[in-house]
Design a protein around this motif. Sequence first.
Motif: not given
Length: 529
Positions: A84-88, A143-150, A158-162, A177-184
Motif C-alpha cells: 500500500l504505497c502509490l504514488p510512492a 492460486g495464492v494461499r497466503s498474503v503479505a500486506i505492507t 497501521a490503519e491501511c494494513e488493517v 494474511v500477514s501484516l508488516s506492522h506486527e512483524i518488522g
Amino acid sequence: MRIGIDVGGTNTDAVLMDGDRVLATVKTATTEDVTSGIMAALDGLHRQRAFAPAAVRAVMIGTTHFVNALLEARGLAPTAALRLCLPATASLPPLVDWPRRMVDALSGRAYLVHGGHEFDGRRIAALDEAEVRRAAEDMGRHGVRSVAITSVFSPVNAECEVRAAEIVAAELPGVAVSLSHEIGRIGLLERENATILNAALRELAARIVDGLASSVAGFGITAPLYLSQNDGTLMDLDFTRRHPVATLASGPTNSMRGAAMLSNVDTCAVVDVGGTTTDVGVLRRGFPREATTEVTIAGIRTNFRMPDVVSLALGGGSRVRDDATTGARVGPDSVGYELTSRALVFGGDTLTATDVAVAAGRAEIGDPDRVARLDRDLVRATMDQVVAQVADAIDRMRTSPEPLPVVVVGGGSVLLPDALPGAGSVRRPEHFPVANAIGAAIAQIGGEVDRVFAIRPGGRDAAVAEATQEAVDRAVAAGADPATVRVVDVDEVPLPYLPGNATRIRVRAVGDLDLAYPGGTGAAVPEEP
C-alpha cells in the motif's frame, strides 16, 4: 516443573527443571519427522527422573523447522505481496532484491495499490479499496494461499494494513494474511521482506505446531506449550501459527540464555558448538545482543528482531578431509543427525570432527580404538583450524579492545580447548551440552515498542516514559508476571533527515512467565515493530 526442548539439525535436547534446578537432561538424535525425536527425548527424561505428566506446568520448545524450510526453499506456500504505497515507492516493487530461486519457491506475486502514510502519520494517499479488491481477485485466479500486506510507515499508522486485510479476507476466505506492522521495524523493503517470509511459512507453521502439540499430548502432558522466539522470550501456539518468522533464531538464542544461567555470567561471548554449526553471539545483561542492521536470511534482507550471531559451518558432525594440496579441511558439510552411524568412532566410514576430537584426547565418545591410528599431523592441523575459526568469530563480535569472557556450550564444544587465543577466560559450565534446552526452559515473556516520536521541546522524558510503559503493558498482556517485569533495553536514535525533531525510541521489557495467566502468553497483543 518445566520441560525445555531444543530441536537442532543433529540432536534434540531436553531438560526437566524445577525452578533453577536441573533434574534430568537428555540428548537424542533428531529424527526426520522430528516429533518422534521429541517423544524419545521425553521418554529419556522420564527414565532418568520419573515424573507425573500432570506435575509439568509448562513445556518450552525451540525448533529449527522454519529456518531450515527457508534455507532449503521447501514447504513454502504460494504467496502474494500487497504493498500500500502509490504514488510512492513504485521504482522498487516487492521481491525486487530476492534470489530467483526463493521467488520461484513461493510462486511470488507482487501488487502495488494506493495508500500508506508518512513518518508522522499523514497519509500519502487514501487507501484505494477497489484496487485492493482487484488485486485479491487476481491472487485468487493464480492460486495464492497466503498474503503479505505492507503499508509505508505502518509501524507509525497501521490503519491501511488493517483495512486491506479485511478486504482480502472477504475476497479470499481461508487465505492466511500477514501484516508488516506486527512483524518488522522501520525500513520498508526489509520489513516487507520479513512479512513475505512469514506469509510463506504460515501453512508449514500450522502443520508443525499441530505436530509438536500432538507429540507432547501423546506423552500425557496437558500443560501449556510455548515456542521460543528470536529474542529469548516465549510465544504460544496461536501466535506461532501467525508469526513463524519469530522462531528463526531461537536455537542460538536459547543457547546463549542457557549459558548465562549456567555460568552466572551475564555479559560475555557465547560459543555454541552443535553437530552441524557453531554459533557465536554476545550476551548483554543476560540477553543476546540484537543485530543493529538488517539480517540476511536465505539471501533476503530483513529487519525484525534477531540476535547478532556469527554462524560457522563447523560442528561435531563436520566432515574432515585430508587434501594433498590444501591440507586438513573441516566442513562445510556435515553428516548431521547421522553422526552416530557414520562417524568412525561409532563404526561408520566417514571421518568427522568428533573422530578427530576423540583422537586428540578431548572427548571420550564411542570407540577410541577406531581412531587411535589417525595421522597425528592431521589431528593437530584439524584442531588448530577449529580453534582459529572460532577465535576469529569471537574477535569479530567484540566492540572494544578488552578481551571478552567466553562461555562454551553445546555437545560439539568438546572440539574446543580450555583457552582460546585473544579471548578472556573460557568457561564450560555444568550441563553445557544441553544449554539450548535449558535456555528454552527458562525463557521469559517480552514486550517491545519501536516507534518514531515527534519530540517537542522538553518532551523527551515524557516520550521515553510513554514508550516504556507501553512495553511493560505489552509484556504483562502477553502473560508476564507483573511483579517480575523489568526494562532491559532502551534505544534512542534521532532522525535528522525528518522534520519535527523526529526520534526513534525502542524499549524492551521482559518478565517471568505467569503460569496462572488464563491465556498463556499468546503474545495476545502483537508487539509494535
